[in-house]
Design an enzyme around this catalytic site. Sequence first.
Site, PDB file in Angstrom:
ATOM      1  N   LYS A 149       0.850  -1.190   0.000  1.00 48.20           N
ATOM      2  CA  LYS A 149       0.000   0.000   0.000  1.00 48.20           C
ATOM      3  C   LYS A 149       0.884   1.238   0.000  1.00 48.20           C
ATOM      4  CE  LYS A 149      -1.776   2.829   2.823  1.00 48.20           C
ATOM      5  NZ  LYS A 149      -1.713   3.998   1.925  1.00 48.20           N
ATOM      6  N   CYS A 258      13.545  11.132   6.538  1.00 47.68           N
ATOM      7  CA  CYS A 258      13.620  10.741   7.953  1.00 47.68           C
ATOM      8  C   CYS A 258      15.048  10.867   8.482  1.00 47.68           C
ATOM      9  CB  CYS A 258      13.098   9.327   8.132  1.00 47.68           C
ATOM     10  SG  CYS A 258      13.736   8.189   6.922  1.00 47.68           S
ATOM     11  N   GLU A 351      10.282  16.755  14.747  1.00 45.88           N
ATOM     12  CA  GLU A 351      10.657  16.501  13.357  1.00 45.88           C
ATOM     13  C   GLU A 351       9.935  17.529  12.483  1.00 45.88           C
ATOM     14  OE1 GLU A 351       9.300  12.776  11.543  1.00 45.88           O
ATOM     15  OE2 GLU A 351      11.281  12.608  10.643  1.00 45.88           O
TER      16      GLU A 351
HETATM   17  P1  NDP Z   1       1.967   8.580   7.765  1.00 46.24           P
HETATM   18  O1  NDP Z   1       2.720   7.849   8.801  1.00 46.24           O
HETATM   19  O2  NDP Z   1       0.568   8.997   8.040  1.00 46.24           O
HETATM   20  O3  NDP Z   1       1.885   7.723   6.408  1.00 46.24           O
HETATM   21  C1  NDP Z   1       2.753   6.674   6.041  1.00 46.24           C
HETATM   22  C2  NDP Z   1       1.961   5.528   5.450  1.00 46.24           C
HETATM   23  O4  NDP Z   1       1.084   4.975   6.437  1.00 46.24           O
HETATM   24  C3  NDP Z   1       1.046   5.937   4.294  1.00 46.24           C
HETATM   25  O5  NDP Z   1       0.982   4.895   3.351  1.00 46.24           O
HETATM   26  C4  NDP Z   1      -0.286   6.122   4.994  1.00 46.24           C
HETATM   27  O6  NDP Z   1      -1.391   6.034   4.125  1.00 46.24           O
HETATM   28  C5  NDP Z   1      -0.257   4.970   5.967  1.00 46.24           C
HETATM   29  N1  NDP Z   1      -1.158   5.105   7.116  1.00 46.24           N
HETATM   30  C6  NDP Z   1      -1.676   6.235   7.668  1.00 46.24           C
HETATM   31  N2  NDP Z   1      -2.466   5.944   8.707  1.00 46.24           N
HETATM   32  C7  NDP Z   1      -2.473   4.591   8.830  1.00 46.24           C
HETATM   33  C8  NDP Z   1      -3.117   3.685   9.723  1.00 46.24           C
HETATM   34  N3  NDP Z   1      -3.897   4.106  10.715  1.00 46.24           N
HETATM   35  N4  NDP Z   1      -2.890   2.372   9.574  1.00 46.24           N
HETATM   36  C9  NDP Z   1      -2.071   1.920   8.585  1.00 46.24           C
HETATM   37  N5  NDP Z   1      -1.449   2.735   7.694  1.00 46.24           N
HETATM   38  C10 NDP Z   1      -1.638   4.050   7.821  1.00 46.24           C
HETATM   39  O7  NDP Z   1       2.815   9.800   7.330  1.00 46.24           O
HETATM   40  P2  NDP Z   1       2.270  11.186   6.712  1.00 46.24           P
HETATM   41  O8  NDP Z   1       2.216  11.021   5.276  1.00 46.24           O
HETATM   42  O9  NDP Z   1       1.020  11.647   7.349  1.00 46.24           O
HETATM   43  O10 NDP Z   1       3.430  12.163   7.162  1.00 46.24           O
HETATM   44  C11 NDP Z   1       3.354  12.760   8.440  1.00 46.24           C
HETATM   45  C12 NDP Z   1       4.693  12.832   9.068  1.00 46.24           C
HETATM   46  O11 NDP Z   1       5.248  11.527   9.187  1.00 46.24           O
HETATM   47  C13 NDP Z   1       5.721  13.588   8.294  1.00 46.24           C
HETATM   48  O12 NDP Z   1       5.586  14.964   8.465  1.00 46.24           O
HETATM   49  C14 NDP Z   1       6.984  13.022   8.897  1.00 46.24           C
HETATM   50  O13 NDP Z   1       7.240  13.644  10.118  1.00 46.24           O
HETATM   51  C15 NDP Z   1       6.658  11.572   9.104  1.00 46.24           C
HETATM   52  N6  NDP Z   1       7.095  10.700   7.997  1.00 46.24           N
HETATM   53  C16 NDP Z   1       8.218   9.959   8.128  1.00 46.24           C
HETATM   54  C17 NDP Z   1       8.664   9.201   7.084  1.00 46.24           C
HETATM   55  C18 NDP Z   1       9.899   8.401   7.172  1.00 46.24           C
HETATM   56  O14 NDP Z   1      10.565   8.219   6.158  1.00 46.24           O
HETATM   57  N7  NDP Z   1      10.224   7.847   8.322  1.00 46.24           N
HETATM   58  C19 NDP Z   1       7.974   9.174   5.791  1.00 46.24           C
HETATM   59  C20 NDP Z   1       6.773   9.945   5.772  1.00 46.24           C
HETATM   60  C21 NDP Z   1       6.367  10.672   6.836  1.00 46.24           C
HETATM   61  P3  NDP Z   1      -2.027   7.318   3.388  1.00 46.24           P
HETATM   62  O15 NDP Z   1      -1.020   8.420   3.446  1.00 46.24           O
HETATM   63  O16 NDP Z   1      -2.254   6.827   2.016  1.00 46.24           O
HETATM   64  O17 NDP Z   1      -3.286   7.654   4.110  1.00 46.24           O
END
Ligand code: NDP
Length: 449
Positions: A149, A258, A351
């Site tokens: 996903k 990250c 972050e």
């Molecule tokens: P999320 O953690 O929300 O998203 C990452 C993935 O998880 C996406 O595919 C998202 O789906 C999915 N997801 C969201 N909610 C759920 C859930 N309840 N159960 C299972 N899967 C879920 O990151 P964001 O895109 O909202 O980014 C927010 C913050 O996260 C950023 O500002 C940053 O701080 C951090 N981040 C860190 C990353 C890293 O590389 N470690 C990468 C991205 C973000 P969908 O988005 O399709 O709803």
Amino acid sequence: MLEPATEGVLAEVARAGVAEVDAAVDAAGAALPAWRALAPGARAEVLRALADTVAEHREELAVLEARNAGKAIADARGEMGMVADTFRYYSGAPERLLGDTIPVAGGQAFTVREPLGVVGLITPWNFPLAIASWKLAPALAAGNTVVLKPAELTPLTALRFAELAIGAGLPEGVVNVVVGPGRTCGQRMVDHPAIAKIAFTGSTEVGRSIAAGAAQTIKRVTLELGGKSANVVFADADLETAAAAAPSAVFGNAGQDCCARSRILVERSAVDRFLELLEPEVKALRVGDPLDEATQMGPLISAGQLETVSSFLDDSAPVAFRGSAPEGRGFWFAPTVMAPVEPSLRVAREEVFGPIAAVIPFDDEADAVTLANDTIYGLSGSIWTRDGARALRVARAVETGVLSINSNTSVRVTTPFGGFRQSGYGRELGPHATDAYTEVKTIFYSTED
Ligand code: NDP
């Protein structure tokens, strides 16, 4: 799907729900027996074909990624090269899933590595296909089938990869891509009893909820979460090189990384000189159209991310200098350096996930280590000094999963990557990544008559 540089519509993709996740899990389950039974050499061959097909379509995939994620085309090409390298590296794994023979009484004991079964991969929008490949390649090499996903904002390269993979000889059902929201599709994957493991990259908050949800079915979980990494610059470092390297370590991918070294810790006596050297480097950064060959930094991913990042720039923010960014449509934010920053300020603790660096002065080695570790995270970091013994002392004392000395490297296909503390658990890439996609089974064969 929007294009972050223009806010224009790039593509429309049907939104999946729970029924589509269930169908994908069924398809992965149906494909599992044949895929896991395929001879190791034949599985290796398919992985090599995946590497070749990604390499052949590198430009197409890079343009798609650059437009959908708003990243510089040069970066997107690098990432697609890494995707091909990752499949090629793990094409060596099916024939090297080794076990142990263990001396016991009355027979022979040995271990084998079994695939977990159907694994769920949930990936973010910052390095969409690259991060997916870090999970896909070892999972497939170990004989698992997969439901992937991607983040709803950036699914296009995953969808194209799935098409290309079939063309390259991957059997139908081995990789299934579901495009839908995390709160429904991702959640269903976490709850689904037929999914054996979730490999997740994203926010610490969602990672926490995934770990809690997975506990219900005792799913295996690996988490690669947020970071607040420190770039530690001692006064005896080659300050010119450290200052020239610092912008890409925090502003790369518009800071949406990250591993971003968003805290630059500088020994107090070198702060003025370091800032003097850093300023022209930041001002020279070329921020603009992702498809322009000269671009080094694109826009932020979304209006929401722009709002979050902008919230760090309130009236009390100690802005030292900023680079430039286009005006008008698109989610633009100019690279920004704050200095000197108190360690208690929000920008030094949370972050940002955007192009803001906080320069924090420190007094001595012990102070540098204390500040570097003054965070809930522990993902990455750098140390700049000409004193080799100190470099090694500090490298051992800083509590992060990846560190580089006189460099800002974090991720290589061939070395383990992952976090300490609330940056997650488990390691991706490197020689041991297949451990996270296999179970160890012990078999005892009696030799008694
Ligand atoms: P999320 O953690 O929300 O998203 C990452 C993935 O998880 C996406 O595919 C998202 O789906 C999915 N997801 C969201 N909610 C759920 C859930 N309840 N159960 C299972 N899967 C879920 O990151 P964001 O895109 O909202 O980014 C927010 C913050 O996260 C950023 O500002 C940053 O701080 C951090 N981040 C860190 C990353 C890293 O590389 N470690 C990468 C991205 C973000 P969908 O988005 O399709 O709803």
